[in-house]
Design a protein around this motif. Structure first.
Motif, PDB file in Angstrom:
ATOM      1  N   CYS A 136       1.582  -4.281   5.698  1.00 40.82           N
ATOM      2  CA  CYS A 136       0.582  -4.849   4.403  1.00 40.82           C
ATOM      3  C   CYS A 136       1.640  -6.038   4.490  1.00 40.82           C
ATOM      4  O   CYS A 136       1.826  -7.545   3.457  1.00 40.82           O
ATOM      5  CB  CYS A 136       1.110  -4.283   3.169  1.00 40.82           C
ATOM      6  SG  CYS A 136      -0.361  -2.881   3.045  1.00 40.82           S
TER       7      CYS A 136
ATOM      8  N   CYS B 134       1.031  -1.242  -0.184  1.00 40.70           N
ATOM      9  CA  CYS B 134      -0.073   0.120   0.268  1.00 40.70           C
ATOM     10  C   CYS B 134       1.102   1.039   0.307  1.00 40.70           C
ATOM     11  O   CYS B 134       0.259   2.082  -0.426  1.00 40.70           O
ATOM     12  CB  CYS B 134      -1.045  -0.275   1.407  1.00 40.70           C
ATOM     13  SG  CYS B 134      -0.610   0.659   3.020  1.00 40.70           S
ATOM     14  N   GLY B 135       2.053   1.050   0.606  1.00 35.50           N
ATOM     15  CA  GLY B 135       3.195   2.155   0.559  1.00 35.50           C
ATOM     16  C   GLY B 135       2.940   3.947   1.150  1.00 35.50           C
ATOM     17  O   GLY B 135       3.459   4.151   1.080  1.00 35.50           O
ATOM     18  N   PHE B 136       2.000   2.942   2.480  1.00 33.89           N
ATOM     19  CA  PHE B 136       2.004   3.925   3.136  1.00 33.89           C
ATOM     20  C   PHE B 136       2.567   4.008   4.111  1.00 33.89           C
ATOM     21  O   PHE B 136       3.338   4.869   4.780  1.00 33.89           O
ATOM     22  CB  PHE B 136       0.405   3.708   4.473  1.00 33.89           C
ATOM     23  CG  PHE B 136       0.383   5.443   4.912  1.00 33.89           C
ATOM     24  CD1 PHE B 136      -1.018   6.328   4.070  1.00 33.89           C
ATOM     25  CD2 PHE B 136       0.155   5.755   5.900  1.00 33.89           C
ATOM     26  CE1 PHE B 136      -1.279   7.171   4.585  1.00 33.89           C
ATOM     27  CE2 PHE B 136      -0.269   7.016   6.986  1.00 33.89           C
ATOM     28  CZ  PHE B 136      -0.933   7.460   5.525  1.00 33.89           C
ATOM     29  N   CYS B 137       3.443   2.740   4.566  1.00 36.55           N
ATOM     30  CA  CYS B 137       4.800   2.947   5.608  1.00 36.55           C
ATOM     31  C   CYS B 137       5.852   3.167   4.885  1.00 36.55           C
ATOM     32  O   CYS B 137       7.205   3.508   5.332  1.00 36.55           O
ATOM     33  CB  CYS B 137       5.037   1.344   5.757  1.00 36.55           C
ATOM     34  SG  CYS B 137       5.194   0.227   5.157  1.00 36.55           S
TER      35      CYS B 137
HETATM   36  S1  FES Z   1       3.030  -1.048   2.250  1.00 40.59           S
HETATM   37 FE1  FES Z   1       0.955  -1.267   3.557  1.00 40.59          FE
HETATM   38  S2  FES Z   1       2.013  -0.193   5.893  1.00 40.59           S
HETATM   39 FE2  FES Z   1       3.584  -1.129   4.717  1.00 40.59          FE
END
Ligand code: FES
Ligand SMILES: Cc1cc2nc3c(=O)[nH]c(=O)nc-3n(C[C@H](O)[C@H](O)[C@H](O)COP(=O)(O)OP(=O)(O)OC[C@H]3O[C@@H](n4cnc5c(N)ncnc54)[C@H](O)[C@@H]3O)c2cc1C
Ligand code: FES
Lengths: 765, 154, 284
Positions: B138, B101-104
């Motif tokens: 994720c 998801c890329g949020f972190c």
């Molecule tokens: S890629 Fe989704 S929280 Fe790390």
């Protein structure tokens, strides 16, 4: 198996560059000029009558543009049981009940206004235990909810989940061994790193645009259209635009009160309104995986052949109804069809309480049911004196089998998965020592080829090719980080013979994208993948047709690769794809190459008896763990983790492994430490300090093994893999702990305290 | 009362008026509109807001804005080179499937950068420790750890 | 979000005079990892924070015999200081286990002590080293043992206008060895369910334990020394029986509560287990 150019390759996720550079725009990052901020006031009590709401102070605060309560908005009912409303009037039934909402020019003012609202309550007796709530005379959550034969007020929902196949009593009689246990599972929550949020905006003609995080764009659009009707805006349009989603895992599979509140505030103020949850709200005001009490009995013959499985469940529904109440439809799957069991019975009741209400969460009930089934399989094997590995192999599903629920098992790599795990764990060597180290395994079945839980299980795709050979794929699918965008691009590139970088996938706007039932049931690669593949096939026919004209070669002899069209028999006959496309376009009666396809898999809705071939194909897998348990502290250390999955085909092994690792990590959390703790209905750990998810130091090394069974129905042979990664984790760990120290923990999470208490109990016996 | 603060942001000197109760995170996201730095909790628990201050990884959500006076701040936007070339760590994250998801991700990349700047060849254990303040829901971290290893081997 | 002012004085004198001027309206802030969190959770709501960052004379680690650690020294600096690792390894370990790298880069030793959480990471090691704290106000300066600094959860001997300036550590007697153990649910980023520090001085010839210091965290209103347990092993040749007894004694001396992280029974049980374990580790 055939070698492909794009399929089967470790291709980076399409939007990974945006994400590593911080350029991806999430709902948190999105701003619209003139936008207001919405905030919600929640209930102060688990169960109370609202006597009065005084919003006068809040309304007077400079910068406040609207204050809404359940008393000054139209009636909107939503949720599949239609028992939820955006703002509650008359009474509140849980701490997360929305009582009032504010829109203001900045979030601080909105917050301040919320604190100025005074609500008078008259307390009502609450009930938090679903077994208590089922009893005659228990406090009623919704007084007007009638049920049973006499249509009396009740907390038991009118969804009688009941599956009967064969005759369990007969099965019981024929058993040499019977195990009977009660298992308990508790609330755990998605913990998406990006919290929930949306922006609602109306145009001058009262059409709604909503920027959202949803994983069900088409169904959310329908829900919001219904809400507009309830607001007196019949015939108005809803356009839903997805921002980059900061994690979903099932949490965004329904529409939530805050979205309706944003819509109502936007309509009242005629301005865009944004609501973003704080982490605390994310913990207490979104819907977790439900708590359940599971009574299960299974029997077997002396040789280990399973004879029956009888399961009874009580699910804590909470105060309102979302998809959590429908998870029994999926729990039926492992109950009826994990291993060969001739006689099966499953009965489940969903019961209203004053707790938080639950939702879908990766696995949709399957992890809960599988925890009970697979934990007990080990107990049963022990009673029969059979190695649990042999026990599983004896009962393993096989291709061609029709299960008691009438699932038609096509490809099935379960045996291979079990074997792979046993081999990697050195099972025969390491099992049964009881020396503080132990091994355990558990398996899973899940839908792998869609799941017909709605009238349609379909997904549409539109493909157009521009003058230069760029392929635009417009899909109904949703990417929430799992890689749907990439896998669809790979499938299209493979089918067309173009390069992956020539494919652009659009999946974010309901004004553009075709219908899709949603990103659930691990169905996206299978259903959206098939849809994209078929659309690409049509496009390819057109491409070859126009190329055949400009190259003077029959389409059958033409091939496309690397942006070139060439003849397979005459190397002289070739042309860049763009040139062919332009030639076709810029001619009298010109042609643009484009096509659409709507794929709805040939699976069946469950019938009245909850039977039918729910999915076109089924996914199988086995997880194996080696643990070490510290008998003095009760702490569990995972030494080895093996996850073997029958995935049909790995369209993108790198993304697939990502799903498996991520699933297993969540599963380990579910097994050992995650728990949303409700104390008299109130979430008392709404933060990452006390709701613990694994850190990078906690995660064991996980070995992912893929078993490719090349499913004839799947796109290039693929099945779904989104959810399976966490389904068998908890029982595999529980079984390993038992193997290590001889105690079996039957309620999740398996904390050091529970282990120590069980060890003591064992010693004192 | 607003106060002026002066610091270096991704190599450029800036001077802005801020309200003193704001965090560094609020200023870079809302005032400076650099939204690559994320807020996942606002309480120091998740690491999504990680930035580098004088080369050290910190939680910008807890960092009072006036404390950056005279310091040098690097956010994810500052990692990419002027010609658009990705930092080796960013490239490695992309190539190793470390992003879902890329949020972190922005915070994760910066924690990794702080590590590699100090220990160019870290052990796996050092990597795990260095990113233990960055939660990811994720990936299960495996591919992130690999990506950092791969970047350190270049 | 509640607003506040933020002042950055240039000297300790200025800090003291600001404290005097603003009284209860002001709150000191070091790294802010407790203070800002508490402010966000509405547990404190000062009108004004007075920052201690960058004030000369608060971020030193120095001294040959007596070691002085400035209150503003970060846990990261402690964790990475070769001097502390060599001479006060338990403190080095404890600071290295606190929070995450990001937290340790800003969170200070002084802040950890002044927050006075029963589970404060560095308290048990500092208690077994018999640390003293140096406090300063406009009225003057004083040095008190750390043990009498902690008064209750979140309560210290600090007066309202007083600042913790430095932490003082006398070198333990020669032949002292110890262990610090933290029990949490995770391997990182976790508050202690129980934390234990043990420091033993063993006679190299006779093997007799001449001096024992045992301290516990998260099992009483403050971090505590357990002298009753120390007495059991002091002056004795250690054997399994004595070690077990010391653990038992520690277990019965503490007064843990039940909370979301653990039950009081489990905490008590773990005190016994960890004290025994820490003694054994100190012996090897
Ligand atoms: S890629 Fe989704 S929280 Fe790390
Ligand atoms: C994510 C996270 C994880 C954490 N993990 C741990 C952990 O594992 N173990 C642990 O023990 N703690 C942990 N903490 C708590 C905190 O980080 C530590 O207590 C830290 O040492 C506090 O230091 P600080 O400089 O940030 O204190 P601040 O927040 O600046 O101050 C804390 C308090 O002390 C006062 N104060 C500070 N310095 C002085 C001084 N010199 N004189 C007088 N008063 C002063 C302040 O007024 C305030 O009341 C964690 C915190 C967070 C946010
Ligand atoms: S947002 Fe700063 S640590 Fe979570």
């Amino acid at each position: 198996m055939t070698e492909f150019i794009n399929v089967g390759k470790r291709i980076p996720k399409s939007d990974a560059q945006e994400k590593v550079t911080g350029k991806a725009i999430y709902i948190q990052d999105l701003k619209i000029p003139g936008m207001l901020w919405g905030k919600i006031l929640y209930s102060h009590h688990p169960h109370a009558r609202i006597l009065n709401i005084d919003t006068s102070e809040a309304e007077k605060l400079p910068g406040v543009k609207a204050v809404l309560t359940g008393y000054n908005i139209p009636t909107i009912k939503f949720g599949f049981y239609k028992d939820n409303t955006p703002l509650k009037s008359n009474k509140v039934c849980s701490y997360r009940d929305e009582v009032a909402a504010v829109a203001a020019i900045d979030p601080d003012i909105a917050e301040e206004a919320i604190n100025l609202i005074k609500v008078e309550y008259e307390l009502l007796p609450p009930v938090f235990d679903p077994e208590e709530a089922m009893k005659e005379g228990a406090p009623l959550i919704h007084e007007d909810h009638l049920g049973g034969k006499e249509k009396k007020p009740t907390n038991i929902l009118n969804i009688p989940w009941k599956l009967v196949a064969g005759d369990v009593e007969e099965g019981r009689k024929n058993s040499d061994y019977v195990a009977e246990n009660r298992f308990k599972v508790t609330w755990v929550t998605h913990c998406c790193m990006g919290t929930s949020g949306c922006i609602a905006q109306f145009d001058p003609r009262d059409n709604l645009t909503i920027y959202s995080n949803t994983q069900i764009p088409s169904l959310a659009q329908r829900d919001f259209t219904e809400a507009l009707s309830a607001m007196g805006l019949q015939g108005k349009k809803v356009r839903l635009i997805k921002a980059t989603i900061g994690g979903a895992f099932g949490s965004k599979l329904d529409t939530y009160p805050y979205e309706y509140i944003a819509i109502l505030l936007a309509h009242r103020t005629r301005k865009p309104v944004k609501i973003i949850f704080s982490r605390e709200e994310e913990f207490f005001a979104t819907s977790p995986r439900q708590a359940a009490i599971i009574d299960i009995a299974q029997g077997c013959k002396k040789d280990g052949t399973l004879t029956f499985r009888d399961v009874r469940m009580v699910l804590d529904n909470g105060a309102y109804t979302s998809w959590g109440a429908t998870t029994p439809s999926v729990m039926m799957m492992p109950i009826s069809s994990l291993y060969k069991v001739p006689h099966v019975r499953y009965v489940a009741k969903c019961v209203y309480t004053n707790n938080t209400y639950s939702q879908a969460f990766r696995g949709y009930g399957n992890p809960q049911a599988t925890f009970a089934i697979e934990s007990q399989i080990d107990s049963l094997a022990e009673m029969a004196g059979i190695d649990p590995l042999d026990f599983r192999l004896r009962n393993a599903n096989t291709p061609g089998e029709v299960t008691p629920q009438r699932f038609k098992v096509g490809t099935c790599g379960l045996r291979e998965c079990i074997d792979a795990v046993a081999q990697r764990l050195d099972w025969r060597q390491n099992r049964g020592k009881r020396d503080g180290r132990g091994v355990g395994m558990a398996s899973l079945i899940h839908v792998g080829g869609g799941a017909r839980v709605y009238k349609s299980d379909g997904c549409g795709t539109i493909i157009k090719v521009d003058d230069f050979g760029t392929v635009n794929v417009i899909t109904g699918a949703t990417d929430m980080g799992q890689g749907a965008d990439t896998v669809i691009a790979q499938i299209v590139a493979e089918e067309l013979g173009v390069r992956i970088q020539d494919v652009v996938v659009t999946h974010t706007d309901t004004d553009i994208c075709p219908w899709d039932v949603g990103a659930h049931a691990s169905r996206t690669t299978f259903v959206a993948g098939n849809s994209a593949k078929m659309a690409a096939k049509k496009v390819k026919e057109q491409l070859l047709e126009v190329a055949s004209r400009s190259l003077g070669e029959v389409p059958e002899n033409l091939e496309i690769r690397d942006r070139m069209v060439f003849s397979k028999i005459d190397p002289e006959k070739k042309s860049p794809l763009g040139k062919v496309l332009r030639a076709a376009h810029y001619t009298t009666g010109g042609k643009m190459v484009m096509a659409e396809y709507f794929y709805d898999p040939p699976n069946e809705n469950l019938d009245k008896e909850f039977k039918g071939n729910l999915s076109v194909t089924y996914a199988y897998g086995t997880h194996g763990v080696e643990v070490e348990v510290d008998k003095t502290t009760g702490q569990v250390n995972i030494l080895k983790y093996i996850a073997a999955h029958d995935v049909g085909r790995a369209v993108n092994p790198m993304l697939l492994e990502g799903q498996v690792y991520g699933g297993a990590a969540m599963g380990i959390g579910y097994a050992l430490m995650e728990q949303l703790v409700l104390n008299n209905g109130k979430v008392i750990n709404p933060d990452f300090r006390d709701y613990k998810i694994l850190t990078a130091s906690d995660i064991p090394t996980i070995e992912a093994i893929t078993i490719e069974t090349d499913d004839p129905f799947g796109p290039f042979g693929a099945k779904g893999i989104g959810e399976p990664g966490l389904v068998p984790t908890a029982p595999a760990i529980a079984n390993a702990i038992y193997d290590a120290i001889g105690v079996r923990i039957k309620d999740l999470p398996i904390t050091p305290e529970k282990i120590l208490a069980a060890l003591k109990g064992k010693d004192s016996k | 009362m607003k106060q002026t603060v002066q610091f270096k942001l991704n190599g450029e000197s800036i001077q802005i008026e801020v309200e003193p109760h704001l965090s560094l995170l609020q200023v870079i996201r809302e005032k400076l509109e650099l939204t690559g730095t994320k807020e996942g909790c606002g309480m120091g628990e998740c690491g999504a807001c990680t930035v580098l201050v004088d080369g050290k990884a910190i939680n910008s959500c807890l960092f009072p804005i006036l404390e950056v006076e005279g310091k040098s701040v690097t956010t994810i936007e500052g990692l990419i080179e002027a010609d658009g070339t990705l930092h080796p760590l960013q490239r490695s994250f992309v190539e190793n499937g470390a992003v879902q998801c890329g949020f972190c991700t922005p915070g994760m990349v910066l924690s990794a950068k702080a590590l590699l700047d100090q220990h160019p060849k870290p052990t796996e254990k050092q990597i795990r420790l260095a990113i233990s303040g960055n939660l990811c829901r994720c990936t299960g971290y495996i591919q992130i750890i690999r990506a950092i290893q791969a970047a350190s081997e270049q | 979000m509640k607003k506040f002012d933020y002042l950055k004085p240039q000297s300790l004198e200025e800090v003291l005079s600001l404290l005097n001027q603003f009284g209860t309206k002001a709150k000191l802030i070091g790294g802010g990892t407790d203070a800002i969190v508490m402010q966000r959770q509405n547990k404190i709501s000062p009108d004004l924070f007075i920052s201690l960052r960058g004030i000369p004379g608060l971020d030193h680690i120095e001294g040959n015999g007596l070691l002085k650690i400035g209150a503003m020294v970060t846990h990261r600096a402690i964790e990475q200081s070769p001097l502390i690792r060599e001479r006060f390894p338990l403190l080095s370990e404890a600071s290295g286990l606190l929070g995450s790298v990001q937290i340790r880069n800003v969170a200070t030793l002084g802040g950890n002590l002044c927050t006075a959480s029963p589970s404060a990471e560095t308290a048990p090691p500092l208690l077994v080293y018999e640390a003293e704290v140096h406090l300063i106000s406009q009225k003057g300066e004083r040095r008190i043992p750390l043990e009498s600094f902690f008064l209750g959860p979140g309560e210290t001997a600090l007066e309202q206008k007083e600042v913790l300036k430095e932490i003082l550590l006398q070198p333990p007697p020669p032949n002292s060895r110890g262990a610090y153990l933290k029990l949490g649910r995770r391997k990182a980023m976790d508050l202690a369910v129980v934390n234990v520090a043990v420091l033993l001085t063993l006679n190299p010839k006779t093997g007799i334990c001449e001096r024992a210091r045992i301290a516990l965290g998260a099992v009483a209103p403050t971090p505590i020394r357990v002298r009753e347990a120390e007495n059991i092993i002091e002056g004795n040749q250690l054997n399994d029986e004595l070690i077990r007894k010391a653990g038992e004694m520690a277990k019965h001396t503490c007064s843990p509560i039940s909370d979301i992280r653990a039950s009081s029974e489990y905490r008590r049980e773990m005190v016994g287990v960890l004290v025994e374990k820490a003694i054994r580790q100190s012996l090897t």
